[in-house]
Design a protein around this motif. Structure first.
Motif, PDB file in Angstrom:
ATOM      1  N   ILE A   7       0.848  -1.201   0.000  1.00  0.00           N
ATOM      2  CA  ILE A   7       0.000   0.000   0.000  1.00  0.00           C
ATOM      3  C   ILE A   7       0.877   1.242   0.000  1.00  0.00           C
ATOM      4  O   ILE A   7       0.677   2.173  -0.790  1.00  0.00           O
ATOM      5  CB  ILE A   7      -0.942   0.009   1.218  1.00  0.00           C
ATOM      6  CG1 ILE A   7      -1.972  -1.103   1.085  1.00  0.00           C
ATOM      7  CG2 ILE A   7      -1.648   1.347   1.332  1.00  0.00           C
ATOM      8  CD1 ILE A   7      -2.847  -1.267   2.305  1.00  0.00           C
ATOM      9  N   VAL A  65       1.135   4.313  -2.797  1.00  0.00           N
ATOM     10  CA  VAL A  65       1.024   5.747  -2.555  1.00  0.00           C
ATOM     11  C   VAL A  65       2.250   6.470  -3.114  1.00  0.00           C
ATOM     12  O   VAL A  65       2.144   7.480  -3.807  1.00  0.00           O
ATOM     13  CB  VAL A  65       0.863   6.029  -1.038  1.00  0.00           C
ATOM     14  CG1 VAL A  65       0.849   7.530  -0.787  1.00  0.00           C
ATOM     15  CG2 VAL A  65      -0.419   5.396  -0.518  1.00  0.00           C
ATOM     16  N   VAL A 117       2.397   6.887  -6.932  1.00  0.00           N
ATOM     17  CA  VAL A 117       1.513   7.915  -7.480  1.00  0.00           C
ATOM     18  C   VAL A 117       2.067   9.312  -7.134  1.00  0.00           C
ATOM     19  O   VAL A 117       1.973  10.250  -7.914  1.00  0.00           O
ATOM     20  CB  VAL A 117       0.050   7.690  -7.029  1.00  0.00           C
ATOM     21  CG1 VAL A 117      -0.177   8.170  -5.636  1.00  0.00           C
ATOM     22  CG2 VAL A 117      -0.926   8.335  -7.978  1.00  0.00           C
ATOM     23  N   PHE A 118       2.749   9.409  -5.972  1.00  0.00           N
ATOM     24  CA  PHE A 118       3.436  10.663  -5.644  1.00  0.00           C
ATOM     25  C   PHE A 118       4.572  10.930  -6.626  1.00  0.00           C
ATOM     26  O   PHE A 118       4.798  12.076  -7.035  1.00  0.00           O
ATOM     27  CB  PHE A 118       3.998  10.612  -4.210  1.00  0.00           C
ATOM     28  CG  PHE A 118       2.963  10.897  -3.154  1.00  0.00           C
ATOM     29  CD1 PHE A 118       1.639  11.116  -3.504  1.00  0.00           C
ATOM     30  CD2 PHE A 118       3.311  10.969  -1.816  1.00  0.00           C
ATOM     31  CE1 PHE A 118       0.679  11.375  -2.545  1.00  0.00           C
ATOM     32  CE2 PHE A 118       2.363  11.234  -0.843  1.00  0.00           C
ATOM     33  CZ  PHE A 118       1.049  11.432  -1.209  1.00  0.00           C
ATOM     34  N   HIS A 121      -0.052  -0.515  -9.489  1.00  0.00           N
ATOM     35  CA  HIS A 121      -1.303  -0.533  -8.733  1.00  0.00           C
ATOM     36  C   HIS A 121      -2.038  -1.842  -8.945  1.00  0.00           C
ATOM     37  O   HIS A 121      -2.671  -2.362  -8.032  1.00  0.00           O
ATOM     38  CB  HIS A 121      -2.207   0.627  -9.158  1.00  0.00           C
ATOM     39  CG  HIS A 121      -1.632   1.952  -8.822  1.00  0.00           C
ATOM     40  ND1 HIS A 121      -1.190   2.268  -7.571  1.00  0.00           N
ATOM     41  CD2 HIS A 121      -1.419   3.045  -9.581  1.00  0.00           C
ATOM     42  CE1 HIS A 121      -0.723   3.490  -7.565  1.00  0.00           C
ATOM     43  NE2 HIS A 121      -0.852   3.992  -8.779  1.00  0.00           N
ATOM     44  N   LEU A 154      -3.397  -4.432  -6.348  1.00  0.00           N
ATOM     45  CA  LEU A 154      -4.793  -4.869  -6.376  1.00  0.00           C
ATOM     46  C   LEU A 154      -4.919  -6.381  -6.228  1.00  0.00           C
ATOM     47  O   LEU A 154      -5.789  -6.881  -5.517  1.00  0.00           O
ATOM     48  CB  LEU A 154      -5.367  -4.452  -7.730  1.00  0.00           C
ATOM     49  CG  LEU A 154      -6.644  -3.654  -7.689  1.00  0.00           C
ATOM     50  CD1 LEU A 154      -6.594  -2.564  -8.708  1.00  0.00           C
ATOM     51  CD2 LEU A 154      -7.749  -4.583  -8.013  1.00  0.00           C
ATOM     52  N   ILE A 162      -2.968  18.742  -9.454  1.00  0.00           N
ATOM     53  CA  ILE A 162      -2.147  17.685  -8.875  1.00  0.00           C
ATOM     54  C   ILE A 162      -1.991  17.906  -7.385  1.00  0.00           C
ATOM     55  O   ILE A 162      -2.075  16.970  -6.585  1.00  0.00           O
ATOM     56  CB  ILE A 162      -0.772  17.667  -9.560  1.00  0.00           C
ATOM     57  CG1 ILE A 162      -0.981  17.446 -11.046  1.00  0.00           C
ATOM     58  CG2 ILE A 162       0.142  16.657  -8.910  1.00  0.00           C
ATOM     59  CD1 ILE A 162      -0.420  16.216 -11.632  1.00  0.00           C
ATOM     60  N   ILE A 171      -3.030  15.236  -4.485  1.00  0.00           N
ATOM     61  CA  ILE A 171      -2.121  14.607  -3.531  1.00  0.00           C
ATOM     62  C   ILE A 171      -2.802  14.368  -2.190  1.00  0.00           C
ATOM     63  O   ILE A 171      -2.635  13.336  -1.552  1.00  0.00           O
ATOM     64  CB  ILE A 171      -0.853  15.477  -3.373  1.00  0.00           C
ATOM     65  CG1 ILE A 171       0.038  15.227  -4.581  1.00  0.00           C
ATOM     66  CG2 ILE A 171      -0.123  15.165  -2.081  1.00  0.00           C
ATOM     67  CD1 ILE A 171       1.318  15.975  -4.583  1.00  0.00           C
ATOM     68  N   TYR A 184      -4.828  11.367  -2.523  1.00  0.00           N
ATOM     69  CA  TYR A 184      -4.016  10.142  -2.489  1.00  0.00           C
ATOM     70  C   TYR A 184      -3.682   9.755  -1.051  1.00  0.00           C
ATOM     71  O   TYR A 184      -3.727   8.582  -0.671  1.00  0.00           O
ATOM     72  CB  TYR A 184      -2.713  10.338  -3.280  1.00  0.00           C
ATOM     73  CG  TYR A 184      -2.937  10.602  -4.757  1.00  0.00           C
ATOM     74  CD1 TYR A 184      -4.021  10.040  -5.426  1.00  0.00           C
ATOM     75  CD2 TYR A 184      -2.066  11.404  -5.468  1.00  0.00           C
ATOM     76  CE1 TYR A 184      -4.237  10.285  -6.762  1.00  0.00           C
ATOM     77  CE2 TYR A 184      -2.272  11.657  -6.814  1.00  0.00           C
ATOM     78  CZ  TYR A 184      -3.363  11.105  -7.463  1.00  0.00           C
ATOM     79  OH  TYR A 184      -3.570  11.348  -8.781  1.00  0.00           O
ATOM     80  N   LEU A 185      -3.363  10.781  -0.237  1.00  0.00           N
ATOM     81  CA  LEU A 185      -3.022  10.482   1.149  1.00  0.00           C
ATOM     82  C   LEU A 185      -4.211   9.900   1.893  1.00  0.00           C
ATOM     83  O   LEU A 185      -4.092   8.928   2.631  1.00  0.00           O
ATOM     84  CB  LEU A 185      -2.547  11.768   1.840  1.00  0.00           C
ATOM     85  CG  LEU A 185      -1.058  12.060   1.664  1.00  0.00           C
ATOM     86  CD1 LEU A 185      -0.703  13.393   2.283  1.00  0.00           C
ATOM     87  CD2 LEU A 185      -0.206  10.945   2.269  1.00  0.00           C
ATOM     88  N   GLY A 214      -4.710   6.401   0.784  1.00  0.00           N
ATOM     89  CA  GLY A 214      -3.696   5.564   1.429  1.00  0.00           C
ATOM     90  C   GLY A 214      -4.125   5.218   2.845  1.00  0.00           C
ATOM     91  O   GLY A 214      -4.050   4.067   3.282  1.00  0.00           O
ATOM     92  N   VAL A 225      -8.329   1.799  -4.931  1.00  0.00           N
ATOM     93  CA  VAL A 225      -7.086   1.803  -5.714  1.00  0.00           C
ATOM     94  C   VAL A 225      -7.402   2.076  -7.177  1.00  0.00           C
ATOM     95  O   VAL A 225      -6.790   2.925  -7.832  1.00  0.00           O
ATOM     96  CB  VAL A 225      -6.354   0.452  -5.569  1.00  0.00           C
ATOM     97  CG1 VAL A 225      -5.176   0.387  -6.521  1.00  0.00           C
ATOM     98  CG2 VAL A 225      -5.867   0.266  -4.148  1.00  0.00           C
ATOM     99  N   PHE A 283      -6.071   5.817  -7.407  1.00  0.00           N
ATOM    100  CA  PHE A 283      -4.674   5.673  -7.818  1.00  0.00           C
ATOM    101  C   PHE A 283      -4.565   5.419  -9.315  1.00  0.00           C
ATOM    102  O   PHE A 283      -3.631   5.860  -9.977  1.00  0.00           O
ATOM    103  CB  PHE A 283      -4.012   4.510  -7.068  1.00  0.00           C
ATOM    104  CG  PHE A 283      -3.717   4.825  -5.636  1.00  0.00           C
ATOM    105  CD1 PHE A 283      -3.808   6.122  -5.161  1.00  0.00           C
ATOM    106  CD2 PHE A 283      -3.327   3.829  -4.756  1.00  0.00           C
ATOM    107  CE1 PHE A 283      -3.528   6.411  -3.842  1.00  0.00           C
ATOM    108  CE2 PHE A 283      -3.047   4.106  -3.435  1.00  0.00           C
ATOM    109  CZ  PHE A 283      -3.156   5.397  -2.974  1.00  0.00           C
TER     110      PHE A 283
END
Lengths: 612, 629, 120
Positions: A69, A73, A76-77, A596, A600, C8, C12, C15-16, C19, C64, C68
């Motif tokens: 996981i 993250v 994607v960052f 991802h 999954l 973006i 973010i 996304y956090l 997560g 996801v 994501f």
């Protein structure tokens, strides 16, 4: 020539080529894992043995889930950083992602290796025994077990490997090789063992590949010592003669068929049919036609029986010859006698390599490559240094399908009947299950009818003793100074945990299995005839482990593949970034999509294999 | 030939790739298409040879193979695999398994999808190449490696795979178990080869679909795409989605072999050689069948669609009228693709599946005949009132229609599980699917070869030789396969080596009625076998034609020798690297033949409408038009 | 698709959060399987535990895929492409399951062994 839409999206689809390709690829991956998970479902609902529920330690799987996981993250960052044109930030996040993949595979490797060293056996009465096999030790060392025994150096075989006491031992007086299929490594191993034992293997009788009076072909003398080269020479000469014979047999057979067809008895015409059955006038024409077709087919089928290859003659070197005249001798087998030296010459054979079903008192066994050993059996017992699991669930399932009382069946099983220590453990276990039953009733009470408890111990609680339980009982035996002194009253369970009595697992034990140095287990010697099938905890052990290793293994390959691609962008993406940052961003997005997807798959694999 | 010369001049401006990059590790879709075609052709010939040997065993039981069929093997090989020159049961199984595998996976699929798809699709959509040229090259080389690994096992100690092309466990699981090193057993090599072939197909299909979606020329909207491209798109999806489950099954069976797991091995398995097997059991042979046929059925359409696609291009060009029901065919082929995924278990009626699920699969199976019939009927109606040119391609395409029709119609009874009780595993089944694949699909692909040969080489193929190829092939095909239907209904089993003679040993006086009916039709075997061997001879004119026409065939007069309308004929002959000299723009649908408002009887897609033309649909479609797929 | 730097930055945060949801979901799925307090249905593993576990996994997977993998704002073509895989995978699992557990009981061959497969 330039391929369009490599970086910029096409207007009407809104996508660039690699974006389409990765989604197509992912669709096919869905089908691949869909097929595998279908397999899981099919195997589980169709299993004719108790499916191992919740059998893997959860902690390594849980940590791996967190790691994946986290990497999802960060990847994607990393992409977002590229989009904002922050190169260093991209590098940091991508590096974390790749590192996560490495850690994931590390845990995976640890998990696998523990299983690959953990032994299980299914006895003939369907009792499962799990544990660690002892290594072969010099005589006398086995009497003591526990810490003292592990200090004794194990015996090593001719190649320097330690020998697990899970082999079939056989002392051959003669070895009969099938020269059509020689498996070189085995011959080399046999020779090495023979050298250690000081035994001599010599050809039992002359093998002469010449026709009487001829000398052009090789002759192998009785008494020649076995070597790979010798066997290969025999094989080559044998193939040579066999090919010659086959060639001539073919020629003579062709001639014999020619003769047969020329023979008046082979007449397949309608006239011949009518001559043989003159009274067909009563039959309708189509019936007659059918009868003729049947007659002809039958006659043709029987012709082969009359064709005699030996009777045919051919011209060879100007004279008429029959097959007997040109035939060369063949020897499909090469038999070697064993003359023992100072030590007994005993071969240790993996169960898998011996295809003769084991019985006590066998004097002849066949190996997978067709080699036949004659002689006498050695001690082939399976010796567990630590038994850390005894499972009666399969036995109970079989007993109930036959309408027998499972408790009686367990009492009559070899392991309980012949091993007082195990019998005592089973007694304590039953006391523990009773405590568990009471604890559940205490907390959850009864159904509305007032008789049926709301919650009862599972089959696994009742009929399986896992390592924590065995360690618990062994600890009691140890404290009491022997199993004889232990009694059901010594058993306690931890209330509210709803498990049978057990020791608490330490953190490291979740990863590496029980800590054998500080815990007590039992030692067990199982005669080979009691063992139906044995295996490490590998795909061989049962279909659960088979599908577990296959899916997680394939998933692992995906992790490695994805990590390589992402690492490539991390280390080699700079020039792409400088020429067109959007290009690299697109590529990282595509790689990220794959990553991802890998996550999954794990999201489903983790609960299915670890928690269900 | 001015276009040809132009193209060469143009080509020399670019850097010329070296011999290896141009002919061996080429990334040009056309060269890769040709590589696929030649390789697949060689595999087809090999598969054909295997079948000729089997037919000897069936027609002349217990007789040694004649010299002309066995001279190519060494004496040692023959002494291992033939008994006194006779085909043994084991060898028959080996040849049978490999015949099926080679024909399906190494022959027809690469020929239809790999060769025709690669060569024609990018040309027809006006693309410079495939979307991923290097991936395309990789597909070919992985395919070749897979094929060679499978075939190399013929010369190993264990021989090649021998458990049928379907490779059912547990038979396939225990076959070759006597070899200590399982990695060197033919049965294992088959699986490794298969996994490679699947990988190749997956890469190929990803490439094809991406190309078709994203690399279409300006103005080539979905409903202006030639039917060929539609068929390739659907084929791509079938490969993409149907192959992975078989890959899963292949990996599981590989595990069964090398890791001794029991995915497909039931409990308590005993063999003559080994007694009780040293495995856990608890697996399911049926699981393999499910996963296999999940691929197996869509695979049928993977074989078929490229052939239909070729025919659908050839018929309009040679009848000089539009393809009838183009839209219906497009929707038909989409429905066909969809349904083909949910019919697979009609191959498994005899496995004891439950009645409810059997009913489901019967229903979908009957349903799938609807789109198939739409396709075939549209092609037949397209002939109506056309002024047919009987070019070599056209006669093959015309023969395809009835041959495929017979193949399809003989399949209908097999859709019902009650009929399956009688016909299961008989020669009727063999006859049915061979009618689809051999005279059906192969005829369609032959038609394609004759049709596009002038574009590939710049020369026509010889008409005389093509007739010498066509007529004997047509006759022999029917002589081989029609009697199979009769024999099958009489009960002739598909896996009998030696022509089932052991079964006849008690005849003719036995009360075995089933055996008697077999006996009444068994002599047909001789006819069928001779037809098969003559069939091999009938391919010689074709092989000769392909080679010599390249050098002495009649040269084409223009880049569009058939006066066809689709984009591949807008390229120079042969097309150079990058295909088009100018960026192609499409103004209209693919089959604009004999338009009353146009002087010539064809109006190509790429010809710009005359200034002031009133037809609005002839303007290049705006790119903003949303994707229909 | 979030293409501008502004978008973006906003993304973010999302996304956090996602997560965090994934971590929480994982903890939840382990708790319901291992801690007696959260055990639903019978004591030990049963079909309730299976459905709950799969439901949590599906939720996690959807997050996801949606966030994501940007499926929440993706081009239409991508939906078509990926859906084709999902649809046929589901069809495969269901039909293969159906073939094993046919609603109509078939008393043909081997019914003698059928009882072995059912856990008492």
């Amino acid at each position: 020539m330039e391929i369009p839409y490599v970086v910029t999206p096409r207007k009407d689809t809104g996508l660039n080529n690699s974006k389409i390709a990765i989604w197509l690829f992912l669709a096919s991956e869905v089908m691949l894992f869909g097929g595998l998970f279908s397999g899981y479902v099919f195997l589980r609902i169709g299993a004719d043995y108790p499916w191992p529920e919740r059998t893997l330690p959860v902690l390594p799987g849980l940590i791996n889930t967190f790691i994946l996981i986290l990497s999802s993250v960060t990847v994607v960052f990393a992409w977002a950083a590229l989009k904002m044109r922050k190169w260093v930030q991209f590098q940091i996040f991508m590096a974390i992602t790749v590192l996560c993949a490495v850690i994931f595979m590390g845990f995976k490797g640890l998990e696998y290796s523990v299983k690959f060293h953990h032994q299980a056996a299914r006895l003939t009465d369907y009792v499962m025994v799990e544990g660690h096999i002892d290594y072969e030790k010099p005589a006398g060392a086995h009497a003591a077990h526990g810490a003292e025994a592990s200090e004794v150096d194990p015996i090593r075989d001719a190649s320097g490997e330690k020998v697990e006491m899970n082999v079939q031992r056989f002392e051959p007086a003669s070895i009969n090789y099938d020269v059509a299929r020689i498996h070189k490594p085995w011959i080399e191993k046999t020779l090495a063992e023979a050298a250690v034992a000081g035994a001599k293997l010599t050809l039992a009788s002359d093998i002469d590949f010449n026709r009487e009076g001829e000398t052009s072909k090789p002759v192998f003398k009785a008494g020649s010592e076995l070597s790979v080269a010798l066997l290969e020479d025999i094989a080559a000469a044998q193939w040579d003669n066999r090919a010659w014979n086959a060639k001539w047999r073919t020629k003579f057979l062709r001639q014999a068929w020619k003769d047969k067809r020329a023979d008046p008895s082979s007449d397949l015409s309608e006239a011949a049919f009518l001559a043989e059955f003159p009274n067909l006038g009563a039959l309708a024409p189509d019936e007659k036609e059918k009868a003729f077709a049947r007659w002809r087919a039958g006659k043709r089928a029987r012709m082969a029986a009359d064709v005699n290859l030996e009777a045919a003659t051919l011209k060879h070197e100007g004279r008429a010859v029959t097959y007997k005249d040109v035939k060369l001798p063949e020897s499909p087998n090469a038999i070697f006698n064993v003359a023992s030296g100072e030590n007994p010459f005993s071969l240790r054979l993996r169960n898998l390599d011996v295809i003769t079903d084991y019985k006590a008192g066998l004097t002849e066994i066949t190996l997978r490559d067709g080699t036949v050993l004659k002689g006498k059996q050695g001690d082939s017992s399976m010796v567990f240094h630590y038994v850390d699991g005894i499972d009666f669930q399969h036995l109970v399932m079989i007993a109930e399908s036959k309408g027998q009382d499972p408790l009686v069946a367990i009492k009559n099983s070899w392991i309980v009947k012949e091993n007082p220590e195990v019998a005592k453990m089973w007694e304590l276990h039953q006391a523990g299950v009773k405590l568990l039953e009471q604890d559940l009733i205490k907390d959850y009470g009864y159904e509305d009818d007032g008789v049926t408890p709301s919650r009862v111990p599972t089959l696994k609680d009742r009929y399986r003793m896992g390592w924590q339980e065995i360690a618990y009982y062994a600890e009691i035996f140890h404290q009491k100074g022997g199993y004889e002194n232990a009694s059901a009253a010594d058993v306690k369970i931890e209330e509210g945990k709803y498990t049978p009595p057990r020791v608490q697992a330490q953190i490291m034990e979740q990863f590496k299995g029980p800590d054998y140095d500080h815990r007590h287990f039992i030692h067990l010697t199982i005669p080979r005839e009691q063992v139906m099938m044995d295996s490490k905890f590998t795909p061989k052990w049962n279909t659960y482990y088979a599908i577990y290793f296959t899916i997680t293994g394939l998933h692992g390959l995906h992790v490695i593949g994805g990590a390589i691609v992402l690492a490539y962008y991390l280390f080699c993406g700079r020039s792409m970034y400088l020429s067109n940052p959007e290009w690299l961003a697109n590529r990282v997005e595509v790689g990220g999509l794959f990553w991802h997807f890998v996550d999954l798959v794990w999201i489903f694999a983790f609960p299915i294999f670890y928690l269900m | 030939m001015s276009a040809h010369a132009d193209h060469h001049a143009d080509h020399h401006d670019h850097h010329e790739p070296g011999f290896i990059r141009k002919y061996i590790f080429s990334t040009d879709h056309k060269m890769i298409g040709l590589q696929y075609g030649i390789t697949a052709g060689l595999f087809l010939l090999f598969g054909f040879y295997l079948m000729m040997v089997m037919r000897w065993s069936i027609a002349y039981p217990h007789e040694p193979l004649p010299e002309w069929m066995s001279w190519m093997f060494s004496d040692t090989w023959k002494s291992r695999w033939l008994q006194d020159g006779k085909v043994t049961g084991e060898t028959y199984n080996m040849f049978g398994a490999m015949h099926g595998t080679i024909m399906v996976f190494l022959g027809v699929v690469p020929l239809g999808f790999g060769a025709f798809g690669n060569y024609v699709t990018p040309l027809q959509i006006g693309a410079p190449d495939m979307a991923f040229p290097k991936l395309n090259m990789m597909s070919y080389w992985i395919y070749l490696a897979g094929g060679l690994i499978m075939c190399a096992s013929f010369f190993m100690e264990s021989g090649a795979a021998k458990s049928g092309w379907t490779n059912y466990s547990p038979l396939a699981g225990v076959a070759d178990a006597q070899y200590v090193n399982q990695w060197l057993a033919g049965q294992t090599q088959w699986l490794i080869g298969l996994v490679l072939l699947i990988t190749s197909s997956l890469l190929g299909s990803v490439n094809f679909i991406t190309t078709i979606i994203n690399l279409r020329a300006r103005g080539l909207t979905w409903m202006r795409m030639p039917f060929f491209v539609w068929a390739m798109l659907v084929t791509g999806f079938l490969l993409l989605l149907a192959f992975p489950p078989l890959e899963a099954a292949g990996i599981m069976q590989l595990m069964d072999r090398v890791a001794h797991s029991s995915f497909f091995m039931p409990s308590g398995l005993v063999t003559k050689a080994e007694g009780l097997l040293e495995i856990s059991g608890g697996g399911s042979p049926l699981l393999f069948q499910h996963l296999f046929w999940f691929l197996g059925h869509p695979e049928v359409y993977v074989l078929l669609l490229p052939a239909i696609a070729c025919v659908a291009e050839i018929i309009p060009a040679n009848t000089r009228k539009p393809l009838w029901g183009y839209k219906g065919m497009v929707y038909g082929v989409l429905v066909l693709g969809f349904l083909s995924f949910i019919v697979w278990a009609h191959h498994m009626y005899m496995t004891g599946m439950g009645p409810a699920i059997s009913t489901w699969f019967q229903t979908t199976t009957v349903l799938i005949s609807v789109p198939s019939v739409i396709l075939l009927t549209s092609l037949i109606i397209s002939l109506w009132q056309g002024s047919i040119r009987f070019t070599p391609a056209m006669i093959w395409a015309l023969a395809f229609l009835p041959m495929f029709g017979i193949g399809g119609l003989t399949g209908l009874p097999l859709a019902f599980n009650l009929v399956g009780l009688h016909l299961h595993d008989t020669y009727y089944v063999i006859g049915h699917f061979h009618y689809v694949v051999a005279p059906g699909i192969l005829f369609g692909l032959f038609a394609g070869v004759y049709h596009w040969y002038p574009k590939i080489t710049g020369r026509y193929m010889s008409r005389t030789l093509s007739h010498l190829h066509f007529w004997p092939s047509l006759i022999c095909m029917n002589l081989i396969f029609f009697p199979m239907l009769t024999q099958g209904m009489a009960g002739f089993h598909r896996r009998w080596y030696n022509g089932g003679d052991a079964y006849l040993a008690k005849l003719p006086d036995s009360a075995n009625v089933f055996g008697s009916t077999v006996a009444e039709h068994i002599d047909l075997n001789i006819l069928m076998s001779w037809a098969a061997w003559f069939m091999a001879l009938a391919q010689l004119p074709f092989l000769v034609n392909m080679v010599i026409s390249k050098f002495i065939g009649k040269k084409v007069e223009s880049d569009n020798p058939w006066n066809a309308t689709t984009l591949e004929w807008a390229t120079p002959t042969p097309p150079g690297h990058g295909n088009f000299t100018t960026e192609p723009v499409v103004y209209r649908g693919p089959y604009e033949y004999s338009r009353p408002d146009h002087d010539e009887d064809y109006l190509p897609q790429w010809v710009a409408p005359k200034r002031g033309a009133t037809e609005t649909e002839e303007t290049p479609s705006p790119e903003e038009k949303p994707a229909a797929h | 698709m979030a293409d501008s730097a502004e978008d973006i930055k906003k993304a973010i945060r999302t996304y956090l959060i996602v997560g965090g949801i994934l971590f929480a979901g994982t903890v939840a799925t382990v708790l319901v399987a291992t801690v007696p307090m959260f055990d639903i249905g019978r004591h030990g593993f049963d079909h309730w535990d299976m459905w709950l576990g799969l439901a949590i996994a599906t939720t996690k997977a959807s997050f996801v895929a949606m966030v994501f993998m940007h499926l929440n704002h993706e081009k239409k073509a991508v939906y078509w492409l990926f859906a084709s895989g999902i649809i046929f995978a589901i069809a495969m699992v269901i039909l293969i399951f159906g073939a094993k557990a046919d609603p109509i009981e078939y008393k043909g061959f081997g019914q003698g062994d059928a009882s072995i497969g059912t856990t008492p």
